[in-house]
Write a protein that holds these residues in place. Structure first.
Motif, PDB file in Angstrom:
ATOM      1  N   VAL A   1       0.982  -1.380  -0.028  1.00 25.99           N
ATOM      2  CA  VAL A   1      -0.111   0.158  -0.147  1.00 25.99           C
ATOM      3  C   VAL A   1       0.873   1.185  -0.005  1.00 25.99           C
ATOM      4  CG1 VAL A   1      -1.705   1.282   1.212  1.00 25.99           C
ATOM      5  CG2 VAL A   1      -1.890  -1.204   1.308  1.00 25.99           C
ATOM      6  N   ILE A   2       0.439   2.245  -0.971  1.00 28.37           N
ATOM      7  CA  ILE A   2       1.196   3.453  -0.800  1.00 28.37           C
ATOM      8  C   ILE A   2       0.343   4.586  -0.329  1.00 28.37           C
ATOM      9  CG2 ILE A   2       2.670   5.173  -2.111  1.00 28.37           C
ATOM     10  CD1 ILE A   2       3.521   2.789  -3.773  1.00 28.37           C
ATOM     11  N   GLU A   3       0.635   5.204   0.635  1.00 29.36           N
ATOM     12  CA  GLU A   3      -0.420   6.073   1.143  1.00 29.36           C
ATOM     13  C   GLU A   3       0.225   7.526   0.545  1.00 29.36           C
ATOM     14  OE1 GLU A   3      -0.074   9.802   3.279  1.00 29.36           O
ATOM     15  OE2 GLU A   3       1.411   8.210   3.823  1.00 29.36           O
ATOM     16  N   ALA A   4      -1.038   8.124   0.029  1.00 33.98           N
ATOM     17  CA  ALA A   4      -0.433   9.642  -0.764  1.00 33.98           C
ATOM     18  C   ALA A   4      -1.544  10.625  -0.355  1.00 33.98           C
ATOM     19  CB  ALA A   4      -0.434   9.454  -2.160  1.00 33.98           C
ATOM     20  N   ILE A   5      -1.757  10.783   1.092  1.00 30.02           N
ATOM     21  CA  ILE A   5      -2.900  11.645   1.482  1.00 30.02           C
ATOM     22  C   ILE A   5      -2.052  12.749   1.966  1.00 30.02           C
ATOM     23  CG2 ILE A   5      -4.506  10.029   2.152  1.00 30.02           C
ATOM     24  CD1 ILE A   5      -3.538  10.412   5.090  1.00 30.02           C
ATOM     25  N   PHE A   6      -2.679  14.098   2.133  1.00 30.19           N
ATOM     26  CA  PHE A   6      -2.052  15.259   2.580  1.00 30.19           C
ATOM     27  C   PHE A   6      -1.114  15.377   3.883  1.00 30.19           C
ATOM     28  CE2 PHE A   6      -4.917  16.394   6.153  1.00 30.19           C
ATOM     29  CZ  PHE A   6      -5.934  15.722   5.769  1.00 30.19           C
ATOM     30  N   GLU A   7      -0.042  16.160   4.001  1.00 30.18           N
ATOM     31  CA  GLU A   7       0.887  16.111   4.917  1.00 30.18           C
ATOM     32  C   GLU A   7       0.458  16.568   6.081  1.00 30.18           C
ATOM     33  OE1 GLU A   7       3.121  14.106   3.494  1.00 30.18           O
ATOM     34  OE2 GLU A   7       4.912  15.509   3.679  1.00 30.18           O
ATOM     35  N   ASN A   8      -0.202  15.414   7.060  1.00 34.59           N
ATOM     36  CA  ASN A   8      -0.729  15.851   8.614  1.00 34.59           C
ATOM     37  C   ASN A   8      -0.335  14.402   9.300  1.00 34.59           C
ATOM     38  OD1 ASN A   8      -2.379  15.335  10.844  1.00 34.59           O
ATOM     39  ND2 ASN A   8      -3.117  17.369  10.063  1.00 34.59           N
ATOM     40  N   MET A   9       0.606  14.512  10.422  1.00 35.45           N
ATOM     41  CA  MET A   9       1.096  13.365  11.027  1.00 35.45           C
ATOM     42  C   MET A   9      -0.178  12.841  11.654  1.00 35.45           C
ATOM     43  SD  MET A   9       3.424  11.511  11.718  1.00 35.45           S
ATOM     44  CE  MET A   9       4.993  11.798  11.906  1.00 35.45           C
ATOM     45  N   ASP A  10      -1.014  13.383  12.336  1.00 40.24           N
ATOM     46  CA  ASP A  10      -2.002  12.610  12.959  1.00 40.24           C
ATOM     47  C   ASP A  10      -2.932  11.998  12.126  1.00 40.24           C
ATOM     48  OD1 ASP A  10      -1.116  13.707  15.408  1.00 40.24           O
ATOM     49  OD2 ASP A  10      -2.547  15.459  15.442  1.00 40.24           O
ATOM     50  N   VAL A  11      -3.185  12.499  10.782  1.00 42.04           N
ATOM     51  CA  VAL A  11      -4.182  11.892   9.973  1.00 42.04           C
ATOM     52  C   VAL A  11      -3.437  10.533   9.402  1.00 42.04           C
ATOM     53  CG1 VAL A  11      -5.499  11.956   8.069  1.00 42.04           C
ATOM     54  CG2 VAL A  11      -5.144  13.829   9.381  1.00 42.04           C
ATOM     55  N   LYS A  12      -2.146  10.599   9.083  1.00 45.06           N
ATOM     56  CA  LYS A  12      -1.396   9.669   8.586  1.00 45.06           C
ATOM     57  C   LYS A  12      -1.219   8.514   9.581  1.00 45.06           C
ATOM     58  CE  LYS A  12       1.386  12.025   5.152  1.00 45.06           C
ATOM     59  NZ  LYS A  12       1.480  11.914   3.847  1.00 45.06           N
ATOM     60  N   LYS A  13      -0.889   8.966  10.874  1.00 40.10           N
ATOM     61  CA  LYS A  13      -0.782   7.824  11.787  1.00 40.10           C
ATOM     62  C   LYS A  13      -2.055   6.945  11.965  1.00 40.10           C
ATOM     63  CE  LYS A  13       1.978   8.973  15.569  1.00 40.10           C
ATOM     64  NZ  LYS A  13       2.504  10.048  16.611  1.00 40.10           N
ATOM     65  N   GLU A  14      -3.302   7.714  11.796  1.00 40.21           N
ATOM     66  CA  GLU A  14      -4.398   7.073  11.990  1.00 40.21           C
ATOM     67  C   GLU A  14      -4.704   6.155  10.718  1.00 40.21           C
ATOM     68  OE1 GLU A  14      -7.773   9.698  12.162  1.00 40.21           O
ATOM     69  OE2 GLU A  14      -9.118   8.164  11.420  1.00 40.21           O
ATOM     70  N   VAL A  15      -4.474   6.751   9.654  1.00 38.83           N
ATOM     71  CA  VAL A  15      -4.325   5.614   8.467  1.00 38.83           C
ATOM     72  C   VAL A  15      -3.489   4.652   8.518  1.00 38.83           C
ATOM     73  CG1 VAL A  15      -3.866   5.457   5.954  1.00 38.83           C
ATOM     74  CG2 VAL A  15      -5.121   7.588   6.939  1.00 38.83           C
ATOM     75  N   PHE A  16      -2.546   4.726   8.741  1.00 43.66           N
ATOM     76  CA  PHE A  16      -1.281   3.717   9.262  1.00 43.66           C
ATOM     77  C   PHE A  16      -1.773   2.555  10.313  1.00 43.66           C
ATOM     78  CE2 PHE A  16       2.199   3.567   6.294  1.00 43.66           C
ATOM     79  CZ  PHE A  16       1.987   4.572   5.654  1.00 43.66           C
ATOM     80  N   GLY A  17      -2.409   3.038  11.194  1.00 39.89           N
ATOM     81  CA  GLY A  17      -2.901   2.243  12.272  1.00 39.89           C
ATOM     82  C   GLY A  17      -4.218   1.437  11.750  1.00 39.89           C
ATOM     83  N   LYS A  18      -4.882   1.941  10.860  1.00 42.42           N
ATOM     84  CA  LYS A  18      -5.963   1.144  10.326  1.00 42.42           C
ATOM     85  C   LYS A  18      -5.561   0.005   9.307  1.00 42.42           C
ATOM     86  CE  LYS A  18      -9.631   4.386  10.530  1.00 42.42           C
ATOM     87  NZ  LYS A  18     -10.389   5.587   9.710  1.00 42.42           N
ATOM     88  N   LEU A  19      -4.630   0.586   8.532  1.00 42.26           N
ATOM     89  CA  LEU A  19      -4.107  -0.127   7.351  1.00 42.26           C
ATOM     90  C   LEU A  19      -3.358  -1.417   8.195  1.00 42.26           C
ATOM     91  CD1 LEU A  19      -2.341   2.354   4.852  1.00 42.26           C
ATOM     92  CD2 LEU A  19      -4.301   0.948   4.385  1.00 42.26           C
ATOM     93  N   ASP A  20      -2.466  -1.207   9.235  1.00 44.92           N
ATOM     94  CA  ASP A  20      -2.033  -2.382   9.836  1.00 44.92           C
ATOM     95  C   ASP A  20      -2.861  -3.362  10.291  1.00 44.92           C
ATOM     96  OD1 ASP A  20       0.072  -3.707  11.316  1.00 44.92           O
ATOM     97  OD2 ASP A  20      -0.341  -2.773  13.208  1.00 44.92           O
ATOM     98  N   LYS A  21      -4.253  -3.121  10.708  1.00 44.74           N
ATOM     99  CA  LYS A  21      -5.365  -3.979  11.144  1.00 44.74           C
ATOM    100  C   LYS A  21      -5.959  -4.592   9.950  1.00 44.74           C
ATOM    101  CE  LYS A  21      -6.448  -2.145  15.637  1.00 44.74           C
ATOM    102  NZ  LYS A  21      -6.001  -0.743  15.552  1.00 44.74           N
ATOM    103  N   ILE A  22      -6.061  -3.817   8.752  1.00 39.87           N
ATOM    104  CA  ILE A  22      -6.618  -4.529   7.748  1.00 39.87           C
ATOM    105  C   ILE A  22      -5.756  -5.168   6.649  1.00 39.87           C
ATOM    106  CG2 ILE A  22      -7.674  -3.734   5.413  1.00 39.87           C
ATOM    107  CD1 ILE A  22      -8.657  -1.110   6.852  1.00 39.87           C
ATOM    108  N   CYS A  23      -4.551  -4.775   6.408  1.00 42.62           N
ATOM    109  CA  CYS A  23      -3.679  -5.464   5.159  1.00 42.62           C
ATOM    110  C   CYS A  23      -3.325  -6.641   5.998  1.00 42.62           C
ATOM    111  CB  CYS A  23      -2.597  -4.435   4.952  1.00 42.62           C
ATOM    112  SG  CYS A  23      -3.160  -3.118   4.200  1.00 42.62           S
ATOM    113  N   LYS A  24      -3.115  -7.562   4.934  1.00 45.42           N
ATOM    114  CA  LYS A  24      -2.589  -9.009   5.470  1.00 45.42           C
ATOM    115  C   LYS A  24      -1.072  -8.924   5.783  1.00 45.42           C
ATOM    116  CE  LYS A  24      -0.606  -9.916   0.785  1.00 45.42           C
ATOM    117  NZ  LYS A  24      -0.693 -10.490  -0.550  1.00 45.42           N
TER     118      LYS A  24
END
Ligand code: 3HC
Length: 694
Positions: A382-405
């Motif tokens: 997965v490549i995350e390409a959303i706007f530069e905001n640490m809190d939002v990115k951390k939230e997305v990565f937390g979710k991806l961690d749970k979702i992705c194999k």
């Protein structure tokens, strides 16, 4: 089978003598290969059991050219021209059997044969211009005799290869062989011998030169048409002159002319810089603490979070490499817009004739849109390409961690944020890496890969290999603010802003850097990228830049608003100096108590470039970049540093570190501590070394 040299063998197969070159990795024309081919031809001519000859190569490719590692060393006999002359004057027909790539001296060798056959996937070309030189073994004399002057001009000055099918169409390849190449070439050679077909010596074929002889303007027209593309480069002009020689001189004189023009380039700095860069690009692929045999993760599917400009551009790379992409946005509207842009980008390329409708349909069929992150559960990366905001990115990565194999790589395209911190938002930081694409992401070749303290060797090795697969040039760096490229760029930006306050005209700053070889100067570049981008970053960091801020406060965001540092007429991209901006600068200088003065071009150049070099020295010292040459790769492919200057580190060595150091001390006396030379720079100067010695 008889070994002629360590790299070349000879074998009679029925009535055909087969000479096989086997010199991994790419069968480059080292002395042993040259001597072997010449010896092989002589052996075949002397062998009464054969009446035709095939020249073939083992391994992944036909001869990929001269052995670049021999450049600059004393020449060793036999020279390639002599080998080719031996082949061309062979009394038995010689057929080149081409697979992989026949490049440079490799194609010149094939042009010395009487016939050429190739597999459909083969490519042929004369890429010497990319190494700052020209084809030096008859390529500029023989190619126009086969494909005509116009086509030869295009091929030799661009250095781009053509495929076997096109080569067949233009007469460069006599037959495209399906199935086993050597067998096909032997069959072809037997036919030539049986039919008593002529021994075609290209050096004696002059028909294709006739048109250019009648119309010598073809050369100046070509120069004019390509002036922008050739700007700053020395090699293309010598290529053109050599082809003029082919048209205007008898073959032996033409060869001499080619040699003179070749040598003129070979001893110059541009050729040295471009050859250095060839090896630098390949070295950047190697990460010292990641062994070559590190197992890789199979990447067969990709997910992209964010369908904005970057996300869309990144997706296109994967689609073009045949990797299916699922792209996720937060709303259907944003998703439709993002996919619409990808589609219209491809449609524009189709309408320019640079992409077939069929290919576009294939790419689009590999793209799936979604508004649900859950749809990324099965992808390999997965490549995350959303706007530069640490809190939002951390939230997305937390979710991806749970979702992705398990085993999926989670990458961020951040250009400013701490990738270590993003990794820690997951339970798998060893699978987290930065993949920093450059805008426009489907065009720019650089991929700055950012390893964290925990990124695993497997993930790094996989991402390096992936870069190549999607047509990018990777360089691995460590985590710091701005990574390598933008951290150095910021230093240039600071000086450019300071110089205009001190009295330099902004169009002069841009001109000096343009003349140095960049595609545009810093102010024109900012107008193109959007001045609001930097403004937002400054606001986020609580820093100011008087002129840049004032320009943004007026809504002058650059080309997209019609005004920025320059004014742009409606529909035009040509920057025009604007008195309003000059007033802003004069006022900002007055407010800062700066007495404006004339600033020389030389000062502009040094003040823009030297702080970058100094910052690079710090980057190297901190271990953020592995080697100086990696920094050069980043600047050439990510920021348009002119390749004929090799990159900032190579340029620094060329200027001499001591000269740079002394100038920096002068600037320090005038402008303060920001000009303090980096300890590594000082150390190298004291030891009389350069970045090349690290
Ligand atoms: N001489 C010496 N080494 C060469 C070489 C050459 N011409 N071409 C490639 N290599 C080396 C590379 O440095 C690399 O070494 P490494 O493994 O130690 O890093 C290795 O061969 C494999 O190369 P690549 O990683 O580039 O392999 P790819 O499969 O991706 O690409 C290729 C193969 C398309 C042949 C590519 O290597 C290439 O473009 N090579 C250069 C071709 C070229 O420029 N030829 C012209 C030379 S100048 C000339 O011929 C002058 C003549 O006119 C007199």
């Amino acid at each position: 089978m008889t070994a002629i040299t360590d790299f070349v063998s000879y074998e009679a197969r029925g009535t055909v003598g087969v000479i096989t070159v086997d010199s991994p990795p790419v069968n480059a024309l080292s002395q042993g290969v040259r001597a072997g081919i010449q010896g092989g031809i002589k052996a075949a001519v002397a062998d009464d059991s054969v009446n035709a000859i095939v020249l073939a190569c083992a391994g992944r490719t036909f001869i990929a050219g001269a052995d670049i590692t021999e450049f600059g060393k004393p020449p060793q006999e036999p020279g390639l021209n002599d080998v080719i002359a031996t082949m061309e004057s062979s009394t038995k027909p010689v057929v080149a059997a081409i697979h992989g790539t026949a490049l440079g001296g490799g194609l010149e060798t094939a042009l010395g044969c009487h016939y050429r056959v190739a597999v459909p996937s083969a490519k042929v070309g004369l890429p010497e211009v990319k190494l700052g030189i020209l084809p030096g073994a008859g390529g500029t004399q023989r190619l126009p005799r086969v494909v005509g002057v116009q086509k030869a001009l295009e091929m030799i000055t661009s250095g781009n290869p053509i495929g076997a099918k096109e080569a067949h169409k233009v007469g460069l390849v006599d037959q495209v062989v399906e199935g086993d190449l050597t067998e096909g070439a032997i069959a072809f050679a037997k036919k030539v011998a049986a039919e008593g077909r002529p021994l075609v010596k290209i050096s004696e074929q002059n028909d294709k030169l006739a048109e250019a002889k009648k119309n010598p303007a073809i050369f100046d027209d070509f120069r004019k048409k390509n002036a922008r593309k050739f700007r700053g480069f020395e090699a293309p002009e010598n290529c053109i002159k050599a082809i003029e020689g082919a048209v205007n001189l008898p073959f032996p004189e033409g060869l001499k002319r080619e040699r003179e023009l070749f040598m003129e380039l070979m001893v110059g700095e541009q050729a040295k810089a471009q050859q250095y860069f060839f090896f630098s690009e390949r070295l950047a692929n190697k990460i010292p603490d990641v062994p070559k045999d590190t197992p890789l993760i199979d990447i067969n599917t990709a997910g992209i979070v964010g369908a904005g400009t970057m996300g869309g551009g990144i997706a296109m790379n994967f689609l073009q490499a045949g990797i299916p992409v699922t792209i996720v946005e937060t709303s259907q509207e944003a998703l439709d817009k993002g996919i619409g842009i990808i589609k219209s980008n491809y449609a524009a390329t189709v309408s320019k004739g640079r992409l077939s409708q069929e290919a576009m349909d294939k790419y689009m069929s590999l793209l799936t849109g979604s508004t649900n992150l859950e749809d990324l559960k099965d992808v390999d990366i997965v490549i995350e390409a959303i706007f530069e905001n640490m809190d939002v990115k951390k939230e997305v990565f937390g979710k991806l961690d749970k979702i992705c194999k398990q085993g999926a790589i989670l990458a961020t395209n951040t250009s400013t944020l701490d990738v270590d911190e993003i990794g820690e938002a997951t339970s798998r930081p060893e699978y987290v890496i930065g993949l920093h694409f450059f805008s426009p992401a489907n065009v720019m070749r650089l991929l700055e890969e950012v390893r964290t303290k925990k990124t695993s060797p497997t993930v790094m090795a996989t991402c390096m290999a992936l870069a190549k697969k999607i047509g990018k040039v990777p360089a691995m760096v460590g985590v710091c603010d701005g990574f390598v490229g933008n951290r150095m760029l910021a230093k240039r930006g600071e000086q450019a802003s300071q110089l205009i306050l001190e009295g330099a005209k902004l169009e002069d700053v841009d001109r000096v850097l343009y003349d140095f070889g960049f595609p545009m100067g810093p102010f024109a570049m900012s107008d193109l990228a959007g001045n609001d981008v930097g403004w937002r970053i400054r606001q986020g960091r609580g820093v100011t830049s008087p002129v840049a801020d004032a320009i943004c406060e007026l809504g002058r965001f650059g080309q997209k608003t019609g005004d920025g540092y320059y004014h742009y007429e409606k529909g035009s991209r040509t920057p025009q100096p604007d008195p309003i901006v000059e007033e802003i600068i004069v006022k900002a200088a007055r407010d800062a108590g700066i007495n404006r003065r004339e600033v020389s071009d030389e000062e502009i150049l040094k003040r823009c470039i030297y702080p970058m070099i100094n910052e690079a020295a710090k980057i190297l010292e901190e271990g953020i970049a592995t080697r100086a040459s990696d920094i050069d790769v980043i600047w050439v492919y990510g920021y348009g540093w002119p390749i004929y200057r090799g990159g900032p580190m190579r340029y620094a060595d060329h200027i001499g570190l001591e000269n740079i150091y002394n100038d920096m001390l002068k600037f320090k006396a005038e402008h303060g501590d920001e000009w303090t030379p980096a300890p590594l720079l000082e150390k190298l100067v004291k030891e009389g070394k350069g970045f090349k010695d690290l």
